[in-house]
Design a protein around this motif. Structure first.
Motif, short mmCIF file in Angstrom:
data_model
loop_
_atom_site.label_atom_id
_atom_site.label_comp_id
_atom_site.label_asym_id
_atom_site.label_seq_id
_atom_site.Cartn_x
_atom_site.Cartn_y
_atom_site.Cartn_z
N LYS A 286 0.68 -1.47 -0.33
CA LYS A 286 -0.41 -0.16 -0.03
C LYS A 286 1.23 1.20 -0.57
O LYS A 286 1.97 1.76 0.45
CB LYS A 286 -1.07 -0.09 1.15
CG LYS A 286 -2.10 1.29 1.41
CD LYS A 286 -2.80 1.01 2.79
CE LYS A 286 -4.16 2.15 2.59
NZ LYS A 286 -5.17 1.85 3.65
N THR B 233 0.41 -0.22 -4.50
CA THR B 233 -0.52 -0.02 -4.32
C THR B 233 -1.20 1.03 -4.52
O THR B 233 -1.04 1.98 -3.96
CB THR B 233 -1.82 -1.22 -3.91
OG1 THR B 233 -1.63 -1.09 -2.52
CG2 THR B 233 -1.24 -2.77 -4.65
N SER C 183 -7.86 0.78 1.18
CA SER C 183 -6.47 0.30 0.30
C SER C 183 -7.24 -0.19 -1.10
O SER C 183 -7.72 -1.43 -1.04
CB SER C 183 -6.71 -0.71 1.35
OG SER C 183 -6.57 -0.87 2.08
N ALA D 207 -5.01 -2.33 -3.57
CA ALA D 207 -5.34 -3.54 -2.84
C ALA D 207 -5.96 -4.46 -2.99
O ALA D 207 -5.55 -5.34 -3.35
CB ALA D 207 -4.48 -3.14 -1.18
N ALA E 97 -2.42 -8.65 0.56
CA ALA E 97 -2.13 -7.43 -0.11
C ALA E 97 -1.95 -6.41 1.31
O ALA E 97 -3.10 -7.09 2.20
CB ALA E 97 -2.83 -6.45 -1.02
N GLY F 144 -2.99 -3.34 4.02
CA GLY F 144 -3.35 -2.34 4.01
C GLY F 144 -3.57 -2.06 5.33
O GLY F 144 -2.82 -2.22 5.97
#
Length: 469
Positions: free
Chosen positions: A81, A124, A157, A160, A172, A174
């Protein structure tokens, strides 16, 4: 690698990929190449990954194949992130003020994931300073929903969640203050887990006593989330709120019997406006639990002071965190964020003190509620994914939304309970838009939350429906 072979690797659950990588049945190079190939083909359609280091990822994959197995995430690619600092890789926080920022060190959650063997491939997308639950900014533009590219992927997020749904990465990271792990997970038909604050220590931090924000894991299945959670959870003596349970305790989500479980179903969380399309999908969720043997009835914890507590403490934090930068460059802040900073500046010391006391009362009311019920079920989002060009929904079920925060209450009211909360795929509208179910249990019962979510997931399989590219 042929496209079909690459897509087959990218479609595997993270737990399956990790097992095969640790057993050397597949190579980290093949896994990384497959995901880089898919990112090249698919990411332009969703704009989820906004910084990419293909050369560095391939070098790290070769090192993983040539060296020892380093941990439970060995060889798994991940894009972090863009609010989480990554050493030597641009981290912008979605703000033009930090367009060229390259941190010298990884923050703790990133360091733990890399120490567990994951391979960094990029970053991301996020909204500016992670403010709001729609992912767009002036640096990279908006992230689009993989299930309908004209819709929002949620946030903060959002990059993500969209990258998971689009099979651009298997796991992922976040973070979640008012829903930033849960809202995008619901919008993108993946799993987002907000753990009990303290499970994932926040370092570095200007407020080590923050009771609201936390980092957490995202994945396409509950088991994938648990795998990543096991790598990032655990104590750190530098974080005073960190909890002592080691991360390994969360790696395996064993099956539990839901017979006799006391489940509270709160379809509006005490009277919040909910889009009828969301309510129609979630209406089936209580029946699932009843069929699994749980005792379900409608009930809601006392959240009457949640709005004042959350909004006040959040606004104060925004003033403290961004006020100095805002004074220097007010033009560099989106209007909604500038408004939120000004909200913080208008507070008095008495306001903040009363908010702390109100938050304490909400927490205690939640403890009493979970003495009576084992599980709380509720909507994650109050709307389905909205138009990607809209900053936020302007009305819900006929009720006007006056700010970019108003439509997020179903998530941020739950934040004030200090409890673990997870968003799990719960079905789709007739138009094919995902809806998530929020499952909440008492504070510090994180493994139990994962177990309940896993049981719902196994009974429904909504997360197996994939977007088309």
């Amino acid at each position: 690698m042929e496209t079909r072979d690459a897509d087959e690797l990218c479609a595997l659950d993270a737990t399956d990929l990790a097992r095969r990588l640790r057993a050397r049945e597949i190579s980290a190079r093949d896994v990384v190449d497959a995901h880089l190939d898919r990112i090249d083909r698919v990411n332009p359609q969703v704009n989820a990954i906004i910084t990419l280091d293909a050369e560095g990822a391939r070098a790290a994959a070769k090192a993983a194949d040539d060296g020892p197995v380093t941990g439970p995430l060995h060889g798994l690619p991940i894009a972090f992130k863009d609010t989480h600092d990554t050493a030597g890789m641009r981290t912008t926080y979605g703000s033009p003020l930090h367009a060229d920022n390259v941190p010298a060190e990884d923050e703790l959650v990133v360091a733990r994931i890399r120490a567990a063997g994951a391979i960094r491939i990029g970053k991301t997308n996020v909204p500016e300073f992670a403010a709001g639950s729609h992912t767009f900014n002036t640096l990279f533009g908006a992230t689009r929903n993989p299930y309908d590219r004209g819709r929002s992927a949620g946030g903060s997020s959002g990059g993500a969640a969209a990258s998971l749904a689009a099979r651009l990465q298997p796991i992922a990271d976040g973070s979640d203050l008012g829903g930033s792990l849960r809202n995008p997970a619901a919008f993108c038909n993946v799993v987002g887990f907000r753990p009990t604050p303290g499970r994932v220590p926040a370092l570095p931090s200007d407020n080590l006593w923050d009771p609201l924000g936390t980092s957490g894991p995202m994945g396409r299945t509950v088991a994938d989330v648990a795998l990543l959670f096991s790598a990032i959870a655990g104590p750190d003596p530098r974080a005073p709120l960190s909890l002592e349970t080691p991360g390994d305790a969360f790696r395996t989500v064993t099956e539990i019997d839901l017979r006799g479980l006391r489940v509270a179903w709160s379809p509006t969380l005490g009277g919040l406006p909910i889009d009828p399309a969301v309510s129609a999908v979630l209406a089936a969720a209580p029946t699932v639990f009843t069929e699994l043997g749980a005792l379900v009835e409608e009930a809601t914890p006392d959240l009457s002071e949640a709005e004042f507590a959350f909004r006040t403490l959040r606004a104060n934090a925004f003033d403290v965190g961004f006020g100095a930068s805002f004074d220097e460059r007010p033009d560099a802040f989106k209007p909604a964020l500038a408004w939120n900073i000004e909200q913080g500046r208008a507070l008095t010391r008495s306001d903040v003190g009363r908010a702390v006391a109100a938050h304490s009362r909400v927490y205690q009311a939640g403890i009493r509620f979970f003495d009576e019920y084992d599980v709380l079920l509720a909507p994650v989002t109050q709307v389905v994914p909205f138009d990607v060009d809209d900053e936020y929904p302007r009305e819900i079920a006929g009720e006007e939304m006056h700010s970019y925060l108003d439509w997020m209450r179903a998530a941020y009211h739950v934040t004030t309970l200090g409890a673990p909360a997870i968003s799990v795929p719960a079905g789709f509208t007739p138009e094919g838009l995902p809806v998530g179910l929020q499952i909440v249990t008492k504070p510090r019962s994180d493994l139990f939350t994962l177990q309940v979510a896993s049981a719902f997931e196994a009974a429904t399989h909504h997360g197996r429906r994939t977007p088309t590219f």
